[in-house]
Design an enzyme around this catalytic site. Sequence first.
Site, PDB file in Angstrom:
ATOM      1  N   ASP A  76       0.847  -1.189   0.000  1.00  0.00           N
ATOM      2  CA  ASP A  76       0.000   0.000   0.000  1.00  0.00           C
ATOM      3  C   ASP A  76       0.884   1.240   0.000  1.00  0.00           C
ATOM      4  O   ASP A  76       2.098   1.139   0.180  1.00  0.00           O
ATOM      5  CB  ASP A  76      -0.995  -0.010   1.163  1.00  0.00           C
ATOM      6  CG  ASP A  76      -0.350  -0.087   2.543  1.00  0.00           C
ATOM      7  OD1 ASP A  76       0.875  -0.343   2.609  1.00  0.00           O
ATOM      8  OD2 ASP A  76      -1.045   0.091   3.547  1.00  0.00           O
ATOM      9  N   TYR A  78       2.909   4.768   0.846  1.00  0.00           N
ATOM     10  CA  TYR A  78       3.604   5.257   2.033  1.00  0.00           C
ATOM     11  C   TYR A  78       2.629   6.081   2.880  1.00  0.00           C
ATOM     12  O   TYR A  78       1.907   6.932   2.349  1.00  0.00           O
ATOM     13  CB  TYR A  78       4.801   6.120   1.628  1.00  0.00           C
ATOM     14  CG  TYR A  78       5.870   5.379   0.870  1.00  0.00           C
ATOM     15  CD1 TYR A  78       6.555   4.317   1.456  1.00  0.00           C
ATOM     16  CD2 TYR A  78       6.210   5.735  -0.427  1.00  0.00           C
ATOM     17  CE1 TYR A  78       7.552   3.630   0.763  1.00  0.00           C
ATOM     18  CE2 TYR A  78       7.204   5.061  -1.129  1.00  0.00           C
ATOM     19  CZ  TYR A  78       7.868   4.001  -0.528  1.00  0.00           C
ATOM     20  OH  TYR A  78       8.851   3.328  -1.218  1.00  0.00           O
ATOM     21  N   PHE A  89       6.120   1.515  -4.436  1.00  0.00           N
ATOM     22  CA  PHE A  89       7.511   1.731  -4.036  1.00  0.00           C
ATOM     23  C   PHE A  89       8.035   3.124  -4.391  1.00  0.00           C
ATOM     24  O   PHE A  89       9.056   3.559  -3.862  1.00  0.00           O
ATOM     25  CB  PHE A  89       8.450   0.673  -4.624  1.00  0.00           C
ATOM     26  CG  PHE A  89       8.240  -0.707  -4.091  1.00  0.00           C
ATOM     27  CD1 PHE A  89       8.623  -1.036  -2.791  1.00  0.00           C
ATOM     28  CD2 PHE A  89       7.650  -1.692  -4.876  1.00  0.00           C
ATOM     29  CE1 PHE A  89       8.420  -2.317  -2.283  1.00  0.00           C
ATOM     30  CE2 PHE A  89       7.452  -2.974  -4.376  1.00  0.00           C
ATOM     31  CZ  PHE A  89       7.833  -3.294  -3.081  1.00  0.00           C
ATOM     32  N   HIS A 198      10.864 -10.146  -0.021  1.00  0.00           N
ATOM     33  CA  HIS A 198      10.583  -8.708  -0.020  1.00  0.00           C
ATOM     34  C   HIS A 198      11.881  -7.931   0.190  1.00  0.00           C
ATOM     35  O   HIS A 198      12.751  -8.365   0.952  1.00  0.00           O
ATOM     36  CB  HIS A 198       9.591  -8.372   1.096  1.00  0.00           C
ATOM     37  CG  HIS A 198       8.961  -7.028   0.944  1.00  0.00           C
ATOM     38  ND1 HIS A 198       9.586  -5.874   1.354  1.00  0.00           N
ATOM     39  CD2 HIS A 198       7.774  -6.662   0.405  1.00  0.00           C
ATOM     40  CE1 HIS A 198       8.809  -4.843   1.077  1.00  0.00           C
ATOM     41  NE2 HIS A 198       7.706  -5.283   0.502  1.00  0.00           N
TER      42      HIS A 198
END
Length: 237
Positions: A76, A78, A89, A198
């Site tokens: 989701d 920031y 990102f 990740h």
Amino acid sequence: MPDPDSVAGALARFRASGSPWLSLPFFTDGSAERVAEAVDARSRAGATVLPPPESVFAALALTPLDRVRAVILGQDPYPTPGDAHGLAFSYRGRRRLPASLKVILAEMAEETGTTVPTTGDLTAWARQGVLLLNTALTVEAGKAGAHLKLGWSALTDQAVAAVSARQPAVAFLLWGAPARQRAALVDRDRHLVLEAGHPSPLNRRADFRGSRPFGQTNAWFSARGLPPIDWRLDGPA
């Protein structure tokens, strides 16, 4: 007419664009309106919803379905005002780069033999056909994950499935468990699927660094006579 400064207003503008993404069930069965209303209800209750409405559908607007060449999924946006702008990102904040993005860009720099970019804005990737899609397109300030259960995930699943079905040769870069679960939606006979851990430094396995997703993607394109993606960010893409 919906409030132009609401997510419902942003959805109306996105519909007016005629985007190929509008053929997804999410946009035809009422799901988009229900999610937009749920998000706007949080705003009316006093929550600060991020990113700004005009950026909520940025990933789909910048990378139409018929131009997708690669897919990178995030969780989701920031949760700090000013940081997110609708691309997974991607970062436009004024502080140092977020930890996960710093790891991503360090890997990219190592693979391409360049320095780590000074910018965290990944718009140049999106314009080259890299779909940077979050599992939830909105979040609340200071509350990471706040909108993960509002219904956005259906859009993510449908987008991945549609890219797999309609595009001829796409690289799916799936990082972390939630993204890797979408691998089942991809036709591996036609597409490249690169799975890794990740990029977060909190990932104890540290199985993202060294996975070389950027070089592998371009090598795969090259083997098929397709142009590479210019992953560099400090120069023109």
